[in-house]
Design a protein around this motif. Structure first.
Motif, PDB file in Angstrom:
ATOM      1  N   ILE A   1       0.876  -1.186   0.141  1.00  0.00           N
ATOM      2  CA  ILE A   1       0.032  -0.131   0.097  1.00  0.00           C
ATOM      3  C   ILE A   1       0.884   1.183   0.021  1.00  0.00           C
ATOM      4  O   ILE A   1       1.671   1.492   0.846  1.00  0.00           O
TER       5      ILE A   1
ATOM      6  N   ARG B   1      -3.562   5.469  -3.581  1.00  0.00           N
ATOM      7  CA  ARG B   1      -4.831   6.163  -3.860  1.00  0.00           C
ATOM      8  C   ARG B   1      -4.891   7.285  -4.718  1.00  0.00           C
ATOM      9  O   ARG B   1      -5.702   7.598  -5.499  1.00  0.00           O
TER      10      ARG B   1
ATOM     11  N   TRP C   1       9.134  16.880  -4.826  1.00  0.00           N
ATOM     12  CA  TRP C   1       9.925  17.938  -4.924  1.00  0.00           C
ATOM     13  C   TRP C   1      11.477  17.439  -5.149  1.00  0.00           C
ATOM     14  O   TRP C   1      11.537  16.418  -5.309  1.00  0.00           O
TER      15      TRP C   1
ATOM     16  N   VAL D   1      19.631  13.250  -0.903  1.00  0.00           N
ATOM     17  CA  VAL D   1      19.862  11.943  -0.385  1.00  0.00           C
ATOM     18  C   VAL D   1      21.454  11.400  -0.660  1.00  0.00           C
ATOM     19  O   VAL D   1      21.839  11.252  -1.701  1.00  0.00           O
TER      20      VAL D   1
ATOM     21  N   GLN E   1       9.113  22.381  -0.309  1.00  0.00           N
ATOM     22  CA  GLN E   1      10.196  22.979  -1.187  1.00  0.00           C
ATOM     23  C   GLN E   1       9.855  23.057  -2.562  1.00  0.00           C
ATOM     24  O   GLN E   1       8.856  22.487  -3.063  1.00  0.00           O
TER      25      GLN E   1
ATOM     26  N   ALA F   1       4.223  18.891   2.746  1.00  0.00           N
ATOM     27  CA  ALA F   1       3.771  17.771   3.287  1.00  0.00           C
ATOM     28  C   ALA F   1       4.362  17.763   4.772  1.00  0.00           C
ATOM     29  O   ALA F   1       5.292  18.284   4.980  1.00  0.00           O
TER      30      ALA F   1
ATOM     31  N   ASN G   1       8.088   6.180   5.808  1.00  0.00           N
ATOM     32  CA  ASN G   1       7.606   7.234   6.760  1.00  0.00           C
ATOM     33  C   ASN G   1       6.343   6.463   7.647  1.00  0.00           C
ATOM     34  O   ASN G   1       6.193   6.632   8.988  1.00  0.00           O
TER      35      ASN G   1
ATOM     36  N   GLY H   1      16.063   7.960   2.137  1.00  0.00           N
ATOM     37  CA  GLY H   1      17.312   6.498   1.903  1.00  0.00           C
ATOM     38  C   GLY H   1      16.955   5.434   2.802  1.00  0.00           C
ATOM     39  O   GLY H   1      17.016   4.451   2.523  1.00  0.00           O
TER      40      GLY H   1
END
Ligand SMILES: Cc1cc2nc3c(=O)[nH]c(=O)nc-3n(C[C@H](O)[C@H](O)[C@H](O)COP(=O)(O)OP(=O)(O)OC[C@H]3O[C@@H](n4cnc5c(N)ncnc54)[C@H](O)[C@@H]3O)c2cc1C
Length: 456
Positions: free
Chosen positions: A11, A36, A46, A50, A190, A277, A298, A312
């Protein structure tokens, strides 16, 4: 045709989810990837920085232009305090500047090439086995047909970012993974802008002793935990403006800081791309798996909280998860999934937790206190570089001498910082003892030990 009973349902088709889907399918699993949003709109929108080593560890090829922007030369990171006084220059900018739309597309393409099926749909409901509480089915409300479909995978991966749609619904995870409070949420923004007056941009860079392509980063523009980063392109045609802060601390959001900078900067033109965000901060969760489900990215708080960087670590977690389950008979079995939790948290949990403790310390500091700390020399160059690179701080003699000299000059600051520094080191060490088996008593004891170290 959609497989209704794939080995794995992922998901979230952002970087963590797309990377997990790709590697799982390359390892032989049948995989459905759902988001979604349409695939082309999934994930971050953005430019992110990394460090290259994170791609290597994740077995994802390093980005090349145009996915990698500012690829021309080696650039510096010029770090200033909130007054614009510069206190450090990290000679070689440790982050690759990555166009996240293109990275997400590349990972999704890799997944499709390995046979992954994409569905645009949002999680509407879940089925749990009444006895074992194993996640057995996920009902998706499909965007195109306005119908619902139930997928019955053996493993479901929650890569839905801050929404954490499964983490919040599966009781075993909801209990063990408290939702971040507002003071643990960074709002970041950003944007890329055209430069209308290259001479103005050059004057800005000269005032910061920076060259085109360098990062000019102002630390603590509105309070302890906040930054404003400006990155002018090598050809002086575009500039990236990034900011993040924790508005629950009573300060303007990253978006408001960016907007103010843009309004006050006459050489900036049209806004081209970007977005804003929330980024979940907080400790990495120690319970990132339950029967039939695993968290990555996240959704698992795999965020290096010091600067809100999650790309990362999310990619690495995706690899570690896929490698732990692809050869297993049942990829959703709790013992199999625990290999993922153990391998990932034992290696990376400590530095994520340590970086979050420093984030919480910085939140207690005013703009001026952060400025004094930055100018004190207590955070020497190697320490700053380790922080930017997301690597553990490896104290060599020279950096210890620098820190000691700073402590002699600023004993009060050093005394204020010392307890947090000591806890960070102990937290880092504690994660190497993450339980090797999913034994509830051992996990409880581990959590109790961490809770003591995290107390502020
Ligand atoms: C402005 C800004 C700058 C940043 N800069 C950096 C940086 O320089 N370096 C860095 O490493 N990190 C940075 N970050 C953080 C980084 O962008 C995130 O950590 C990373 O994108 C998280 O990836 P992810 O795949 O876990 O989640 P996401 O990219 O959030 O993807 C989650 C996906 O899940 C989907 N989804 C959510 N809910 C559902 C649902 N119910 N059903 C189906 N699908 C769902 C969403 O549509 C989304 O596509 C920045 C963040 C911001 C906001």
């Amino acid at each position: 045709m959609t497989i209704q009973s794939p080995d794995v349902l992922v998901i979230g088709a952002g970087t963590a989810g797309a990377a997990a889907a790709a590697r799982l399918a390359e390892g032989g699993c049948s995989v459905v990837l759902a988001d979604r949003r349409p695939a082309a709109m999934a994930g971050a929108r953005w430019i992110n920085a990394v460090p290259g080593w994170l791609f290597d560890k994740a077995a994802v090829a390093r980005p090349a232009p145009p996915e990698r922007v500012r690829a021309g030369n080696t650039h510096a990171s010029v770090l200033t305090d909130n007054q614009g006084r510069f206190f450090s220059v990290v000679a070689s900018d440790p982050g690759l500047h990555v166009d996240m739309v293109l990275l997400t597309q590349r990972l999704q393409q890799r997944a499709m090439d390995a046979g992954v099926t994409f569905l645009q749909g949002r999680v509407a409901d879940i089925d749990l086995d009444p006895q074992s509480e194993r996640l057995e089915g996920v009902t998706l409300a499909l965007a195109k047909t306005h119908t619902a479909t139930t997928i019955r995978p053996r493993l479901t991966v929650d890569a839905s970012g801050a929404a954490a749609t499964l983490r919040r619904r599966v009781p075993a995870l909801a209990d063990a993974c408290p939702t971040p409070t507002p003071t643990d949420i960074c709002l970041a923004a950003q944007y890329q802008h055209r430069i209308t007056d290259p001479a103005g941009a050059q004057d800005f860079l000269a005032a910061h002793k920076a060259s085109p392509g360098d990062n000019v980063t102002r630390m603590g523009p509105v309070g302890g935990y906040s930054i404003l980063m400006i990155n002018v392109s090598e050809d002086l045609t575009e500039v990236g403006v990034l900011s993040g802060s924790i508005p629950a601390d009573g300060v303007p959001s990253g978006q408001a800081i960016v907007d103010r900078f843009c309004a006050q900067t006459p050489w900036l033109g049209q806004r081209l791309a970007g977005g804003q965000a929330p980024i979940p901060l907080g400790q990495p969760y120690t319970h990132i798996t339950a029967e039939g489900v695993a968290l990555v990215g996240n959704a698992a708080n795999h965020v290096y909280a010091l600067h809100g960087s999650g790309v990362g670590m999310g990619l690495i977690a995706a690899r570690v998860l896929a490698d732990a389950v692809t050869s297993a008979r049942d990829p959703g079995d709790a013992h199999t999934l625990h290999h993922y939790a153990h391998r990932f948290l034992r290696t990376y949990g400590g530095r994520l937790a340590g970086s979050d403790l420093f984030r919480r310390y910085s939140q207690t500091q005013t703009r001026d206190e952060i400025s004094s700390l930055l100018n004190s020399g207590l955070l020497g160059g190697p320490m700053l570089t380790a922080g930017l690179l997301q690597t553990p701080f490896d104290a060599d003699l020279q950096s210890l001498i620098t820190v000691a000299a700073g402590a002699l000059r600023h004993p009060r600051l050093a005394l204020g910082l010392a307890p947090t520094a000591a806890r960070i080191l102990r937290l880092q060490a504690a994660f190497t003892d993450y339980p090797a088996h999913p034994d509830p008593r051992a996990l409880d004891a581990f959590d109790t030990r961490l809770a003591r170290l995290r107390r502020f």
